[in-house]
Structures are given as structure tokens and as C-alpha cells.
Design a protein around this motif. Structure first.
Motif, PDB file in Angstrom:
ATOM      1  N   VAL A 141     -10.127  94.535  93.813  1.00  0.00           N
ATOM      2  CA  VAL A 141     -10.364  93.645  92.605  1.00  0.00           C
ATOM      3  C   VAL A 141     -10.736  94.265  91.408  1.00  0.00           C
ATOM      4  CG1 VAL A 141     -11.987  91.553  92.493  1.00  0.00           C
ATOM      5  CG2 VAL A 141     -11.037  91.897  94.434  1.00  0.00           C
ATOM      6  N   ARG A 142     -11.087  95.515  91.666  1.00  0.00           N
ATOM      7  CA  ARG A 142     -11.715  96.152  90.365  1.00  0.00           C
ATOM      8  C   ARG A 142     -10.471  96.348  89.354  1.00  0.00           C
ATOM      9  NH1 ARG A 142     -14.950 101.652  92.747  1.00  0.00           N
ATOM     10  NH2 ARG A 142     -16.515 100.510  93.897  1.00  0.00           N
ATOM     11  N   ASP A 143     -11.110  96.018  88.037  1.00  0.00           N
ATOM     12  CA  ASP A 143     -10.330  95.736  86.946  1.00  0.00           C
ATOM     13  C   ASP A 143      -9.516  94.803  86.877  1.00  0.00           C
ATOM     14  OD1 ASP A 143     -11.694  98.191  85.966  1.00  0.00           O
ATOM     15  OD2 ASP A 143     -10.411  99.451  87.134  1.00  0.00           O
ATOM     16  N   ASN A 144      -9.425  93.604  87.592  1.00  0.00           N
ATOM     17  CA  ASN A 144      -8.805  92.500  87.537  1.00  0.00           C
ATOM     18  C   ASN A 144      -9.707  91.495  87.217  1.00  0.00           C
ATOM     19  OD1 ASN A 144      -5.914  92.836  89.474  1.00  0.00           O
ATOM     20  ND2 ASN A 144      -7.423  94.345  90.285  1.00  0.00           N
ATOM     21  N   GLU A 145      -8.934  90.250  86.953  1.00  0.00           N
ATOM     22  CA  GLU A 145      -9.958  89.171  86.374  1.00  0.00           C
ATOM     23  C   GLU A 145     -10.316  88.655  87.710  1.00  0.00           C
ATOM     24  OE1 GLU A 145      -8.007  86.448  83.920  1.00  0.00           O
ATOM     25  OE2 GLU A 145      -7.616  88.017  82.310  1.00  0.00           O
ATOM     26  N   ILE A 146     -11.626  87.835  87.487  1.00  0.00           N
ATOM     27  CA  ILE A 146     -12.295  87.312  88.726  1.00  0.00           C
ATOM     28  C   ILE A 146     -11.350  86.328  89.387  1.00  0.00           C
ATOM     29  CG2 ILE A 146     -13.512  85.659  87.525  1.00  0.00           C
ATOM     30  CD1 ILE A 146     -15.950  86.033  89.222  1.00  0.00           C
TER      31      ILE A 146
END
Length: 496
Positions: A472-477
Motif C-alpha cells: 500500500v505504500r506510496d499508493n492512494e488510500i
């Protein structure tokens, strides 16, 4: 030399326990040499004047062989952690610390896994990691979720819509499964084992049955092994379809959501026609199988798979060809090959990042040696790769099922159960099977009277949740739901 079995067994007095530091160092050196840490666990031994902890580590060598290392130390003592050298050990060392009190000195992330025993009343004190900075904010999701999703808390540290870090807190449905498994006779645990992780009933039942059979010296027929393999591959197909249904639904691709759901129903109903349960419960028992596959059921399964394959190919083509699906999944939720390898991911989630590893291939036993199955990988490590790999694994399982069901000499009819003898005393047996998520591990240890002293259970989700946090890091929530479903991990498999 025959095929490598998915079991390691040893008389406990034949393995000289090491000191804790030497034990940890040898594990680290083995992993330096390319061996994979399959499991690591411990049990408290109160038989002596001082309360001690016996620890066990199972490693798989490069050529596939399983090996065992054991250690002994006083409860509450410490040892130099393995995680600093090999992050793949981080969750297993945390669990060992929580269950036995042994402290891995220097562990960078020493937090409770499932808040066992007295810690259960202190879940609100979980030491969450925090990110500081201007305009950084936190978003908490759960533990109560919409629909029928299992309980778990997700703490997102975000800058705007971008996720910098995700921390997961599970343990809300800890059931003390390992303690429950010691309260019944060891040969009568199947119904409980099948319910540990409901969507992996066959994989769990087979790992348990194989361990009890090994401990009692019971030889199961190849016919029973073939029926067990059919049950496991039907479970794999059905549960991969659950994830594909969720992925399609999460992005409002309704043709996919409806069709994958319908196809799953066809598979689990076929399972029910064989054994009376859509999830395969009651099919396997120690000594073999309770239900065989008659010629009529064989034809029924072949007809079901033929109709299934046609529709599956069509809906896969729709999903893979839709630009809306491509734009939503490609490049989202990436776990790089190096990261997946370093943190010890297993199963489909690891193979989608190019990490090879499948018990059916590396530890084939009699069944998969006689009827090989291909281990597939994808290189992208993103949601798209995990989706594509599920489709390909379904196709490979269907190919394998068709081949076995059409084999002329494969007599599959009738129940096939061998009687169990008494379990060998003072013996540790570790059994592994490849579920649709990855390696299911079960370790059974008997005492001087042949009764179970310890029963250890490990679901692949335990090792893969941290992979989801990285994805999930550096992706949109807003990308979290599809990342989560692309992994399709089990909350109860973590919480036990």
C-alpha cells in the motif's frame, strides 16, 4: 530415493537442543546459505525444576529437504534476534516472544501478534508507529467493517491521499486454537482442524491427517492420496474465484463479479455432491478419505469442469482486455521481488512477485510426484500480477484435475480408511501443505506416553500481512481495498 515428502519427523531425544544464541546463529547461517525458514515456534516445558522453553525451527534447503533445529532456554531469557539479519523471521520471532516470553534482543518491531493471554485486555495500548510531518494525518479503519468482513484494525499514515505507512493490528478474534487442539484425542481432531480457517478446510485437514498418520506409522493408499488431491485442487479453484469476484466487484466490473461468483458456486456444489459439504468438511479423515469418487461422480466432475473452463476463459478475456481493469490494477500495490523475498512472503502473493515456492513442487510426496503440477509465477508484483496468477493457477488446477480424473487406472471409488495405531512417543512431526494462500504448517509433538504435548498451527497469512502493508505504500488510500483483496489474506488464520 523417492520423492521428497512434505513432512519432517524426528525423535525429540535424537535432536540435541542447542543454546538459544547458538540456535539463532545457526538459523541465520542457514538462511545466509539460501535456506528458507518454514516455521519457528516454542513450547513451555514445566516438567523440570525450572520452567524452560523448547524452541524448534524448520528450514527448507535449496534442494527441497526439510531440516530441524531445536534449542532450550529458561523462560524469560533473551537471545540475539534473527530478524536483524533476516527480516523474514520478524513475525515468527514476535509470536515466539508473545507465546513463551523469550526475548529476541535487537528485534526492530517487537509488538504483540494477537494479544494472547493477559495481553488480550490491553489491545487499546498497541504501540502504533507514527509518521511526523506537516500535513501528515492518520486514518483508522476498523476493527468493525461493513458487510461480513472479519475484524481487524488498519492505521494509515497519509500525506494527502498518499499512504506513507500502513500498520495492521489483528487479534480481535483470537480463539486459543492451539490450546483447544490438546483437549481431544489426537486422532479425533479433524472437525476442529477443518474450522480453523474455514476457506482452507481441505488444506488444514490434509496437513493434520498426514501428521497423525506419520506419527502412527499408518500408510495411506495412493487412491486416497489422489482423492485428497482432487479435494485440495477443487478448494484452490473455488477460493481463487472468491478473490477474483471481490476484485471485479471492488472496481465495479459487474460482468466479472457476477460470473466469477456463479462459477465458484458450480465448483463448491460439485464438491458437495461428492462429500456432502460445499467446503469439503468431513471428506478427509486420518487414515484416508470417507468418500471416494464413483464413475458417476467422475463424469459429473468432468462435465462440470468442461462447462466451467469455457465460461472461465470468456470472463478472463473480458477482465484482461478491459482498459478500465488495466488502469485500475496495473502498477498498483507493487511488492518488488527483493522485498517479497526478504520479508519471507509465501504462496500466491510471493509467486506474483517472482518468488518461486510451492510445496506441491518442492515437496511433492507420492501424489504430486506421480501427477506433477506446474508452479507458476508472475513478475510484476502488483494487483494485476496477483489477479493474472489466480487465473493461471485456476487453469492449471483444472488441467491437473482433468488429467487425473481421466486416468484409466485411477480407481477413486469408495471410502478408503486405514485404522490408526497408537502415536509414537517423544516424537515431533511437522507437516506442510500448499493451500490456495500458501504453506499451511502443522507441528505435533508427543510425550513419553504418546499423548500430544504441543500442537502448533501456522497459516500463510501470518507471513503475508506485512507484505500487504508494503504494497500500500506510496499508493492512494483508495487503492487499499483492491490491494487487500488481491492478497485475500485470512484474519482468523492470523489470530488462531
Amino acid at each position: 530415493m523417492g520423492p521428497i515428502k512434505p513432512i519432517v519427523m524426528s525423535l525429540t531425544h535424537a535432536v540435541a537442543p542447542l543454546g538459544l544464541d547458538e540456535w539463532a546463529d545457526q538459523i541465520g547461517k542457514a538462511m545466509d546459505a539460501g535456506e528458507r525458514l518454514v516455521t519457528l515456534f516454542g513450547r513451555v516445558d514445566s516438567s523440570g525444576p525450572d520452567e524452560e522453553v523448547l524452541t524448534s525451527a524448520v528450514l527448507q534447503s535449496v534442494d527441497g529437504q526439510l531440516g530441524l533445529l531445536r534449542a532450550r532456554g529458561r523462560r524469560g531469557s533473551a537471545y540475539a534476534c534473527i530478524t536483524a539479519r533476516h527480516p523474514a523471521a520478524q513475525m515468527l520471532e514476535r509470536e515466539l516472544w508473545e507465546q513463551t516470553g523469550l526475548t529476541p534482543t535487537g528485534h526492530p518491531w517487537l509488538k504483540p501478534v494477537r494479544f494472547e493471554a493477559e495481553r488480550q485486555q490491553h489491545m487499546d495500548e498497541h504501540p502504533f508507529f507514527s509518521v511526523r510531518g506537516q500535513e501528515v494525518h492518520e486514518v483508522g479503519v476498523g476493527p468493525i467493517h461493513a458487510s461480513v468482513i472479519e475484524p481487524g484494525h488498519f492505521r494509515f499514515m497519509c500525506h494527502g491521499e498518499q499512504v506513507h505507512h500502513l500498520e495492521l493490528q489483528l487479534g480481535y478474534q483470537h480463539r486459543a486454537v492451539e490450546a483447544l487442539l490438546l483437549q481431544r484425542p489426537p486422532g479425533a481432531l479433524t472437525s476442529l482442524v477443518e474450522a480453523i480457517v474455514g476457506d482452507s478446510s481441505i488444506a488444514y485437514a490434509w496437513a493434520y491427517c498426514a501428521a497423525v498418520e506419520a506419527l502412527s506409522g499408518t500408510q495411506v493408499s495412493l487412491r486416497a492420496e489422489r482423492v485428497r488431491g482432487i479435494a485440495l485442487e477443487l478448494e484452490r479453484v473455488a477460493m481463487h474465484l472468491v478473490a477474483l469476484t471481490g476484485l471485479a466487484t471492488d472496481i465495479a466490473f459487474l460482468q466479472g463479479g457476477a460470473t466469477y461468483g456463479r462459477l465458484r458456486t458450480a465448483i463448491i456444489n460439485a464438491t458437495m455432491r461428492v462429500c456432502g459439504s460445499r467446503f469439503g468438511r468431513g471428506w478427509l479423515r486420518p487414515g484416508g478419505v470417507r468418500f471416494g469418487i464413483t464413475d458417476a461422480l467422475r463424469r459429473d466432475l468432468l462435465d462440470t469442469l468442461a462447462a466451467f473452463s469455457k465460461d472461465m476463459a470468456e470472463v478472463n478475456a473480458l477482465m484482461l482486455g478491459a482498459r478500465s481493469v488495466q488502469s485500475r490494477f496495473q502498477g498498483v500495490g507493487v511488492v518488488a521481488h527483493k522485498a517479497a523475498l526478504e520479508i519471507g512472503m509465501v504462496g500466491l502473493a510471493a509467486r506474483a512477485s517472482g518468488v518461486t515456492g510451492d510445496v506441491r513442487v518442492s515437496l511433492p510426496g507420492r501424489l504430486y510426484a506421480a501427477h506433477p503440477i506446474a508452479s507458476l509465477t508472475e513478475e510484476g508484483g502488483d494487483c494485476w500480477a496477483r489477479m493474472r496468477l489466480r487465473m493461471r493457477e485456476i487453469d492449471e488446477s483444472v488441467r491437473w484435475l482433468n488429467e487425473l480424473l481421466r486416468t484409466a487406472d485411477a480407481d477413486l471409488a469408495g471410502p478408503d480408511l486405514e485404522p490408526l495405531g497408537p502415536l509414537w512417543h517423544d516424537t515431533l512431526c511437522v507437516s506442510v501443505r500448499e493451500s490456495h494462500r500458501g504453506t499451511v504448517v502443522q507441528a505435533l509433538e508427543t510425550g513419553p506416553d504418546g499423548r500430544l504435548l504441543h500442537y502448533k498451527v501456522q497459516d500463510p497469512s501470518l507471513l503475508n500481512w506485512f507484505g500487504l502493508a508494503l504494497a500500500v505504500r506510496d499508493n492512494e488510500i483508495s487503492d487499499f481495498p483492491i490491494c487487500n483483496k488481491s492478497f485475500d489474506l485470512s484474519y482468523c488464520g492470523n489470530d488462531l
